[in-house]
Design a protein around this motif. Structure first.
Motif, PDB file in Angstrom:
ATOM      1  N   ALA A 260     -54.145  59.417 -15.429  1.00 16.48           N
ATOM      2  CA  ALA A 260     -53.592  59.862 -14.154  1.00 16.48           C
ATOM      3  C   ALA A 260     -54.648  60.596 -13.330  1.00 16.48           C
ATOM      4  O   ALA A 260     -54.745  60.416 -12.105  1.00 16.48           O
ATOM      5  CB  ALA A 260     -52.384  60.758 -14.392  1.00 16.48           C
ATOM      6  N   GLU A 261     -55.445  61.425 -13.997  1.00 16.55           N
ATOM      7  CA  GLU A 261     -56.542  62.113 -13.310  1.00 16.55           C
ATOM      8  C   GLU A 261     -57.536  61.105 -12.745  1.00 16.55           C
ATOM      9  O   GLU A 261     -57.995  61.227 -11.593  1.00 16.55           O
ATOM     10  CB  GLU A 261     -57.234  63.057 -14.291  1.00 16.55           C
ATOM     11  N   LEU A 262     -57.845  60.097 -13.532  1.00 14.56           N
ATOM     12  CA  LEU A 262     -58.768  59.056 -13.070  1.00 14.56           C
ATOM     13  C   LEU A 262     -58.182  58.286 -11.895  1.00 14.56           C
ATOM     14  O   LEU A 262     -58.891  57.995 -10.918  1.00 14.56           O
ATOM     15  CB  LEU A 262     -59.078  58.112 -14.229  1.00 14.56           C
ATOM     16  N   ALA A 263     -56.896  57.963 -11.975  1.00 17.42           N
ATOM     17  CA  ALA A 263     -56.258  57.225 -10.878  1.00 17.42           C
ATOM     18  C   ALA A 263     -56.320  58.011  -9.575  1.00 17.42           C
ATOM     19  O   ALA A 263     -56.568  57.442  -8.494  1.00 17.42           O
ATOM     20  CB  ALA A 263     -54.811  56.906 -11.242  1.00 17.42           C
ATOM     21  N   GLN A 264     -56.116  59.329  -9.638  1.00 14.36           N
ATOM     22  CA  GLN A 264     -56.200  60.156  -8.437  1.00 14.36           C
ATOM     23  C   GLN A 264     -57.598  60.117  -7.836  1.00 14.36           C
ATOM     24  O   GLN A 264     -57.768  59.984  -6.618  1.00 14.36           O
ATOM     25  CB  GLN A 264     -55.817  61.600  -8.785  1.00 14.36           C
ATOM     26  N   GLU A 265     -58.595  60.255  -8.693  1.00 10.46           N
ATOM     27  CA  GLU A 265     -59.978  60.256  -8.220  1.00 10.46           C
ATOM     28  C   GLU A 265     -60.373  58.904  -7.620  1.00 10.46           C
ATOM     29  O   GLU A 265     -61.070  58.837  -6.609  1.00 10.46           O
ATOM     30  CB  GLU A 265     -60.914  60.606  -9.381  1.00 10.46           C
ATOM     31  N   VAL A 266     -59.932  57.834  -8.240  1.00  7.58           N
ATOM     32  CA  VAL A 266     -60.286  56.502  -7.756  1.00  7.58           C
ATOM     33  C   VAL A 266     -59.560  56.201  -6.447  1.00  7.58           C
ATOM     34  O   VAL A 266     -60.125  55.574  -5.540  1.00  7.58           O
ATOM     35  CB  VAL A 266     -59.973  55.439  -8.831  1.00  7.58           C
ATOM     36  N   ASP A 267     -58.330  56.663  -6.308  1.00 10.04           N
ATOM     37  CA  ASP A 267     -57.622  56.502  -5.033  1.00 10.04           C
ATOM     38  C   ASP A 267     -58.384  57.203  -3.913  1.00 10.04           C
ATOM     39  O   ASP A 267     -58.522  56.673  -2.795  1.00 10.04           O
ATOM     40  CB  ASP A 267     -56.210  57.079  -5.134  1.00 10.04           C
ATOM     41  N   ALA A 268     -58.872  58.401  -4.191  1.00 12.51           N
ATOM     42  CA  ALA A 268     -59.630  59.144  -3.183  1.00 12.51           C
ATOM     43  C   ALA A 268     -60.918  58.414  -2.827  1.00 12.51           C
ATOM     44  O   ALA A 268     -61.309  58.342  -1.646  1.00 12.51           O
ATOM     45  CB  ALA A 268     -59.933  60.551  -3.693  1.00 12.51           C
ATOM     46  N   LEU A 269     -61.587  57.856  -3.831  1.00 16.50           N
ATOM     47  CA  LEU A 269     -62.826  57.119  -3.562  1.00 16.50           C
ATOM     48  C   LEU A 269     -62.543  55.863  -2.748  1.00 16.50           C
ATOM     49  O   LEU A 269     -63.319  55.515  -1.845  1.00 16.50           O
ATOM     50  CB  LEU A 269     -63.509  56.749  -4.877  1.00 16.50           C
ATOM     51  N   ALA A 270     -61.435  55.183  -3.030  1.00 20.29           N
ATOM     52  CA  ALA A 270     -61.081  53.979  -2.270  1.00 20.29           C
ATOM     53  C   ALA A 270     -60.904  54.310  -0.799  1.00 20.29           C
ATOM     54  O   ALA A 270     -61.303  53.538   0.085  1.00 20.29           O
ATOM     55  CB  ALA A 270     -59.812  53.352  -2.836  1.00 20.29           C
ATOM     56  N   CYS A 271     -60.311  55.452  -0.517  1.00 18.63           N
ATOM     57  CA  CYS A 271     -60.164  55.872   0.878  1.00 18.63           C
ATOM     58  C   CYS A 271     -61.521  56.115   1.518  1.00 18.63           C
ATOM     59  O   CYS A 271     -61.728  55.820   2.708  1.00 18.63           O
ATOM     60  CB  CYS A 271     -59.322  57.147   0.949  1.00 18.63           C
ATOM     61  N   SER A 272     -62.451  56.632   0.735  1.00 23.79           N
ATOM     62  CA  SER A 272     -63.783  56.944   1.261  1.00 23.79           C
ATOM     63  C   SER A 272     -64.604  55.698   1.524  1.00 23.79           C
ATOM     64  O   SER A 272     -65.254  55.576   2.577  1.00 23.79           O
ATOM     65  CB  SER A 272     -64.513  57.860   0.277  1.00 23.79           C
ATOM     66  N   VAL A 273     -64.599  54.742   0.593  1.00 25.51           N
ATOM     67  CA  VAL A 273     -65.448  53.561   0.736  1.00 25.51           C
ATOM     68  C   VAL A 273     -64.769  52.456   1.541  1.00 25.51           C
ATOM     69  O   VAL A 273     -65.408  51.481   1.930  1.00 25.51           O
ATOM     70  CB  VAL A 273     -65.879  53.010  -0.641  1.00 25.51           C
ATOM     71  N   GLY A 274     -63.473  52.587   1.803  1.00 25.30           N
ATOM     72  CA  GLY A 274     -62.782  51.628   2.657  1.00 25.30           C
ATOM     73  C   GLY A 274     -62.547  50.268   2.043  1.00 25.30           C
ATOM     74  O   GLY A 274     -62.543  49.259   2.738  1.00 25.30           O
TER      75      GLY A 274
END
Length: 573
Positions: A260-274
């Protein structure tokens, strides 16, 4: 350049670089040590000594040019020039995945050589390439699950630049890239994390090794080690998603699970890299929470591997009934797999000796990555043998018309005859000599007569390399054309990518051994018996058939033995 390393229990840490040694300064509050070496930069070799022991590679080493026992080397990600600026990523929904092992995908076994085969994958029609683990391993050959130095890339394959060139080339070809990563254990050889800190829990977490410390003292930084590693692949290597190996072997009792922690971080990165970023968990828990969104109380994985569909398909096309296949050896189980995803959804599992799983209510089918073959299901057989051409045609017909995310294993699409065997190249004599025996113990109770080649023999590795010349043979070309046609039909007909499981129906005859899966006006009919069978069907047309001889009669559609037919019934406007 500033060097940093986490070693919370150390009393001294030194760096060995550029012909000398110098101490690192501690930050007592965080456990991190650091030192500025102004003359160091891209290409500088270095190692650490902890309390006088070592020298050891950097736990976060970005490059190991001399292998797992050699020094780390500074690697600057910014020095690589990308050409995939127009790449917007690829969504898992509606996609087909192709799994491959870099070392055996081509004769050369490198990223560069794999690039030369991308045209084949584009013509096949797949959307993602899933690469088995690329972290450094002992010796020159390995599946990749014995990896250490998790931030680096195996030099045998081409190192970090080689991986970037491969990803860049895939993106230019329109292919997304998934990378298999292993966070549940580290390999038994070259694992130098112990001297640096409490990376491990102190007990055996699985058959493969010591449990990683995800919830004990000091585990905040250990969790960060793995989360940062995942983000590195997605951000710095432009990888489009990760396949997380055996997450059921992650021992984590925290309120927020590592996934779950990883999923949160990856969601945030997806928003950043578009661009969309995908997380696929390998899990045998059959727990729907694995693939439920975080906001719904799930662990937030995009998808998970689903072995139930594989097992049901395999028993149907091969006739095998040993080990865990026993629970899947019926048309009823196959029908349930194709319509519900999980066969074990709370019922009794004879292999486990207990009830297992929970229903997938409301979960879309694309969140289940399903296959007819993969590296485990072939390579965990003593002889590494693959399915026959006939079995592949029937199984692939069901898989590629299913509501799930299909995955193929390299060479499957032409019915490769080369095996995919288990191989290693351990340096330590004890590991090298005991690997075959250890492998046999791992599969006790599976029903195999374990007669397998020596995993350490180079010939075991060489025999596992694909023989691309097979495609020129008529039998293999026929299988390849079948796979291409199935994938093209899947992409052309919306009914076949519809992930709503409540819109999939199935009929079957246990004795006659036939199955019919209905997707709206489409019917996928499979006759597993050698004799023809006539199935009641309304007026319509055959869209695709694995064999000739299908014909319509007054009482229905006659399907030859061991044949799959995709049929569309006429629908009044």
């Amino acid at each position: 350049m500033i060097f940093e390393v986490w070693a919370p229990q150390a009393t001294s840490v030194e760096i060995e670089t550029m012909g000398g040694r110098q101490p690192l300064r501690p930050d007592s509050s965080s456990g991190w040590w650091s030192v500025d070496v102004p003359a160091a930069g891209h290409g500088t070799d270095y190692r650490y000594l902890v309390d006088g022991a070592g020298p050891y590679p950097d736990p976060r080493s970005r490059r190991q040019p001399e292998g797992i026992f050699g020094p780390s080397r500074v690697y600057d990600h910014a020095r690589f020039t990308w050409s995939d600026h127009e790449w917007k990523g690829r969504d898992l929904r509606g996609s087909v995945i192709y799994e491959l092992h870099i070392g055996t995908f081509t004769t050369e076994g490198t990223f560069t050589a794999a690039l030369e085969r991308l045209d084949h994958l584009v013509e096949l029609g797949v959307d993602f390439v899933e690469v088995m683990p690329v972290a450094p391993v002992p010796g020159g050959r390995n599946w990749g699950y014995d990896g250490v130095d998790l931030y680096a890339v195996n030099e045998t394959y081409g190192g970090p630049d080689g991986l970037k060139e491969f990803v860049d080339g895939c993106h230019r070809a329109g292919l997304g890239v998934l990378l298999d990563v292993v966070y549940n254990h580290l390999g038994p050889s070259g694992n130098f994390l112990h001297p640096f800190g409490p990376y491990f829990a102190g007990y055996s977490g699985s058959f493969w090794g010591e449990a990683v410390n995800l919830d004990g003292p000091g585990s905040d930084e250990v969790r960060r080690y793995f989360v940062d590693n995942a983000l590195q692949w997605l951000r710095d290597f432009h990888i489009d998603g990760l396949r997380l190996d055996a997450v059921h072997a992650l021992h984590d009792r925290r309120a927020t699970h590592l996934l779950a922690e990883l999923a949160q971080e990856v969601d945030a990165l997806a928003c950043s890299v578009g661009r969309p970023l995908t997380l696929i968990a390998e899990s045998d828990l059959n727990d729907p929470r694995m693939i439920m969104p975080l906001e719904a109380g799930g662990l937030g994985m995009t998808a998970q591997w689903n072995d139930d569909v594989h097992h049901a398909l395999h028993t149907a096309v091969s006739g095998e009934r040993h080990g865990y296949y026993e629970d899947f050896a019926s048309m009823r189980s196959l029908a349930k797999a194709m319509t519900s995803g999980f066969v074990h959804d709370g019922g009794y599992s004879s292999f486990r000796g207990r009830s297992h799983g929970a229903p997938l209510a409301g979960v879309p089918g694309y969140r289940l990555v399903c296959c007819l073959q993969n590296h485990d299901q072939i390579g965990n057989r003593p002889a590494g043998d693959r399915l026959t051409a006939t079995a592949l045609k029937l199984g692939a017909g069901l898989l590629l018309t299913s509501p799930f995310t299909p995955m193929l294993f390299m060479g499957e699409e032409w019915g490769a005859r080369t095996p995919f065997l288990f191989f290693t190249d351990h340096v330590e004599p004890a590991l090298r000599e005991g690997e075959g025996e250890r492998r046999a113990r791992e599969f006790e109770g599976f029903g195999y007569e374990w007669v397998a080649p020596d995993p350490s023999a180079e010939d075991t590795f060489q025999r596992s390399k694909l023989d691309w010349s097979e495609i020129k043979e008529e039998e293999h070309w026929s299988v390849l054309c079948w796979y291409r046609d199935l994938i093209a039909l899947r992409k052309a007909l919306p009914e076949l990518t519809d992930p709503r499981l409540d819109r999939v129906e199935a009929e079957y005859d246990e004795q006659a051994k036939w199955l019919m899966v209905k997707r709206s006006s489409l019917s996928v009919m499979v006759n597993f018996c050698p004799d023809p069978v006539t199935l009641p069907m309304s007026v319509g047309s055959v869209l695709l058939s694995s064999e000739e001889g299908v014909f319509a009669a007054r009482d229905g559609l006659t399907v030859p033995g061991q044949t799959l037919v995709i049929y569309r019934s006429d629908v009044n406007p």
